[in-house]
Design a protein around this motif. Structure first.
Motif, PDB file in Angstrom:
ATOM      1  N   GLU A  20       0.852  -1.188   0.000  1.00 43.27           N
ATOM      2  CA  GLU A  20       0.000   0.000   0.000  1.00 43.27           C
ATOM      3  C   GLU A  20       0.885   1.234   0.000  1.00 43.27           C
ATOM      4  O   GLU A  20       1.613   1.474   0.961  1.00 43.27           O
ATOM      5  N   PRO A  21       0.865   2.028  -1.075  1.00 47.86           N
ATOM      6  CA  PRO A  21       1.833   3.119  -1.196  1.00 47.86           C
ATOM      7  C   PRO A  21       1.679   4.230  -0.160  1.00 47.86           C
ATOM      8  O   PRO A  21       0.572   4.638   0.165  1.00 47.86           O
ATOM      9  N   LEU A  22       2.843   4.670   0.358  1.00 49.19           N
ATOM     10  CA  LEU A  22       2.927   5.862   1.206  1.00 49.19           C
ATOM     11  C   LEU A  22       3.285   7.067   0.345  1.00 49.19           C
ATOM     12  O   LEU A  22       2.850   8.179   0.591  1.00 49.19           O
ATOM     13  N   ASP A  23       4.140   6.822  -0.632  1.00 52.46           N
ATOM     14  CA  ASP A  23       4.552   7.829  -1.614  1.00 52.46           C
ATOM     15  C   ASP A  23       5.041   7.031  -2.821  1.00 52.46           C
ATOM     16  O   ASP A  23       4.924   5.801  -2.825  1.00 52.46           O
ATOM     17  N   PRO A  24       5.592   7.675  -3.856  1.00 53.51           N
ATOM     18  CA  PRO A  24       5.937   6.890  -5.058  1.00 53.51           C
ATOM     19  C   PRO A  24       6.996   5.808  -4.836  1.00 53.51           C
ATOM     20  O   PRO A  24       7.104   4.888  -5.646  1.00 53.51           O
ATOM     21  N   VAL A  25       7.758   5.885  -3.748  1.00 53.33           N
ATOM     22  CA  VAL A  25       8.839   4.905  -3.558  1.00 53.33           C
ATOM     23  C   VAL A  25       8.680   4.051  -2.297  1.00 53.33           C
ATOM     24  O   VAL A  25       9.471   3.149  -2.071  1.00 53.33           O
ATOM     25  N   ARG A  26       7.679   4.336  -1.472  1.00 50.72           N
ATOM     26  CA  ARG A  26       7.553   3.613  -0.200  1.00 50.72           C
ATOM     27  C   ARG A  26       6.165   3.013  -0.060  1.00 50.72           C
ATOM     28  O   ARG A  26       5.198   3.501  -0.628  1.00 50.72           O
ATOM     29  N   TYR A  27       6.096   1.954   0.759  1.00 46.62           N
ATOM     30  CA  TYR A  27       4.813   1.275   0.915  1.00 46.62           C
ATOM     31  C   TYR A  27       4.715   0.635   2.292  1.00 46.62           C
ATOM     32  O   TYR A  27       5.728   0.449   2.968  1.00 46.62           O
ATOM     33  N   LEU A  28       3.493   0.284   2.685  1.00 44.36           N
ATOM     34  CA  LEU A  28       3.261  -0.608   3.821  1.00 44.36           C
ATOM     35  C   LEU A  28       3.087  -2.005   3.251  1.00 44.36           C
ATOM     36  O   LEU A  28       2.278  -2.214   2.349  1.00 44.36           O
ATOM     37  N   GLY A  29       3.861  -2.946   3.760  1.00 43.80           N
ATOM     38  CA  GLY A  29       3.796  -4.297   3.214  1.00 43.80           C
ATOM     39  C   GLY A  29       3.809  -5.334   4.314  1.00 43.80           C
ATOM     40  O   GLY A  29       3.677  -5.002   5.487  1.00 43.80           O
ATOM     41  N   ASN A  30       3.958  -6.593   3.927  1.00 42.06           N
ATOM     42  CA  ASN A  30       4.002  -7.676   4.915  1.00 42.06           C
ATOM     43  C   ASN A  30       4.934  -8.778   4.418  1.00 42.06           C
ATOM     44  O   ASN A  30       5.486  -8.700   3.330  1.00 42.06           O
ATOM     45  N   ARG A  31       5.125  -9.793   5.244  1.00 42.16           N
ATOM     46  CA  ARG A  31       6.164 -10.801   4.997  1.00 42.16           C
ATOM     47  C   ARG A  31       5.711 -11.982   4.150  1.00 42.16           C
ATOM     48  O   ARG A  31       6.428 -12.971   4.041  1.00 42.16           O
ATOM     49  N   SER A  32       4.531 -11.920   3.569  1.00 39.83           N
ATOM     50  CA  SER A  32       4.073 -13.058   2.764  1.00 39.83           C
ATOM     51  C   SER A  32       5.020 -13.285   1.578  1.00 39.83           C
ATOM     52  O   SER A  32       5.377 -12.350   0.873  1.00 39.83           O
ATOM     53  N   SER A  33       5.395 -14.549   1.341  1.00 38.44           N
ATOM     54  CA  SER A  33       6.252 -14.882   0.194  1.00 38.44           C
ATOM     55  C   SER A  33       5.433 -15.294  -1.022  1.00 38.44           C
ATOM     56  O   SER A  33       5.948 -15.361  -2.135  1.00 38.44           O
ATOM     57  N   GLY A  34       4.173 -15.637  -0.817  1.00 40.25           N
ATOM     58  CA  GLY A  34       3.342 -16.155  -1.903  1.00 40.25           C
ATOM     59  C   GLY A  34       3.485 -17.651  -2.125  1.00 40.25           C
ATOM     60  O   GLY A  34       2.795 -18.221  -2.980  1.00 40.25           O
ATOM     61  N   ASP A 100      -4.746  -4.858   5.871  1.00 42.17           N
ATOM     62  CA  ASP A 100      -6.024  -4.458   6.453  1.00 42.17           C
ATOM     63  C   ASP A 100      -6.244  -2.959   6.317  1.00 42.17           C
ATOM     64  O   ASP A 100      -7.383  -2.499   6.268  1.00 42.17           O
ATOM     65  N   PHE A 101      -5.140  -2.203   6.275  1.00 35.57           N
ATOM     66  CA  PHE A 101      -5.222  -0.740   6.195  1.00 35.57           C
ATOM     67  C   PHE A 101      -4.346  -0.217   5.075  1.00 35.57           C
ATOM     68  O   PHE A 101      -3.360  -0.848   4.705  1.00 35.57           O
ATOM     69  N   ARG A 102      -4.667   0.953   4.571  1.00 36.43           N
ATOM     70  CA  ARG A 102      -3.809   1.630   3.592  1.00 36.43           C
ATOM     71  C   ARG A 102      -3.724   3.102   3.958  1.00 36.43           C
ATOM     72  O   ARG A 102      -4.662   3.644   4.570  1.00 36.43           O
ATOM     73  N   PRO A 103      -2.640   3.770   3.573  1.00 39.99           N
ATOM     74  CA  PRO A 103      -2.550   5.212   3.789  1.00 39.99           C
ATOM     75  C   PRO A 103      -3.712   5.915   3.071  1.00 39.99           C
ATOM     76  O   PRO A 103      -4.017   5.581   1.925  1.00 39.99           O
ATOM     77  N   VAL A 104      -4.331   6.855   3.753  1.00 38.89           N
ATOM     78  CA  VAL A 104      -5.509   7.533   3.210  1.00 38.89           C
ATOM     79  C   VAL A 104      -5.187   8.218   1.887  1.00 38.89           C
ATOM     80  O   VAL A 104      -5.913   8.074   0.907  1.00 38.89           O
ATOM     81  N   ALA A 105      -4.078   8.955   1.894  1.00 43.74           N
ATOM     82  CA  ALA A 105      -3.730   9.729   0.702  1.00 43.74           C
ATOM     83  C   ALA A 105      -2.233   9.636   0.473  1.00 43.74           C
ATOM     84  O   ALA A 105      -1.461  10.378   1.073  1.00 43.74           O
ATOM     85  N   PRO A 106      -1.803   8.684  -0.374  1.00 40.96           N
ATOM     86  CA  PRO A 106      -0.358   8.576  -0.646  1.00 40.96           C
ATOM     87  C   PRO A 106       0.180   9.900  -1.178  1.00 40.96           C
ATOM     88  O   PRO A 106      -0.496  10.561  -1.972  1.00 40.96           O
ATOM     89  N   ALA A 107       1.387  10.283  -0.721  1.00 43.67           N
ATOM     90  CA  ALA A 107       1.983  11.542  -1.181  1.00 43.67           C
ATOM     91  C   ALA A 107       2.300  11.443  -2.668  1.00 43.67           C
ATOM     92  O   ALA A 107       2.712  10.395  -3.160  1.00 43.67           O
TER      93      ALA A 107
END
Ligand code: C5P
Length: 225
Positions: A20-34, A100-107
């Motif tokens: 889930e993007p915070l800005d064009p280069v950063r995100y909130l993620g998790n450890r799932s490998s798929g 479960d959550f994403r940044p409301v408004a990515p920069a």
């Protein structure tokens, strides 16, 4: 050789972790490998299914033979791709780790370093895709969810699993204990397979392909495709 007991059955599987993007280069993620979702897709294809695999971020796993791979990034993209795939599927499996959550408004631009304290990140809830897929279920369609539960007490993990199965309304829930090096980012898995009918089957420790086979065995046994 594996049985061809899913011949012609249409399957939609999600895998990996959304970002889930915070800005064009950063995100909130998790450890799932798929890995678990890819194993489910690979084994289903080997048993004759026509598989669409919707993959968010994963380790470098290649494309399983005979599987139609759709790459997505965010929960919203995964939601759209799974709704499209589910509209033509006999079985839907949500193995992805959806934020479960994403940044409301990515920069719009990269957030700059500065001397003052950073602003807190405002988050908003993502939709529960599994619950939506259950609500949109086609007649006779089988819907499977996953639940990663932390904690050691088997009783507590199972109790959470039972409650989650009811809450989500899916037909099957694969419960696995995570944390302390279990399940995430590793090759093997273990857990329980819970059915809406109340059955509870332990899945012994083994490869993710082994867990996938156990789930497909149960689905084949209880469906008339
Ligand atoms: O509620 P919890 O996240 O533990 O449930 C896990 C199950 O729900 C998994 O099958 C996961 O793919 C799915 N899920 C979803 N959408 C979300 C969160 C989880 O479909 N926003």
């Amino acid at each position: 050789a594996l049985p061809r007991d899913l011949e012609g059955v249409r399957v939609a599987v999600s895998a990996g972790g959304t970002r889930e993007p915070l800005d064009p280069v950063r995100y909130l993620g998790n450890r799932s490998s798929g890995r678990q979702g890819f194993a489910l897709a690979r084994v289903a294809a080997q048993r004759g299914a026509r598989v669409t695999l919707v993959a968010a971020h994963t380790a470098d796993l290649g494309t399983p033979a005979g599987v139609d791979l759709v790459r997505v990034g965010t929960a919203e993209q995964l939601r759209e791709a799974m709704h499209a795939a589910a509209a033509e599927a006999d079985v839907v499996v949500m193995a992805a780790a959806v934020a479960d959550f994403r940044p409301v408004a990515p920069a719009e631009h990269k957030i700059k370093k500065s001397d003052r304290d950073p602003d807190p990140v405002a988050l908003t809830r993502n939709p529960d895709i599994l619950a939506e897929l259950v609500a949109a279920r086609r007649p006779g369609q089988v819907v499977v969810g996953f639940a990663a539960e932390t904690g050691d007490a088997e009783a507590g993990v199972l109790e959470h699993g039972r409650a989650k199965l009811k809450r989500k309304g899916c037909d099957w829930l694969v419960v696995n204990a995570v944390g302390d090096g279990r399940a995430f980012e590793v090759e093997d898995n273990a857990g329980w397979l819970l059915s809406a009918g109340g059955s509870e089957t332990p899945i012994p420790h083994g490869s993710k392909a082994h867990l996938a086979s156990a789930l497909w065995d149960a689905v084949v046994r209880t469906s008339n495709f």
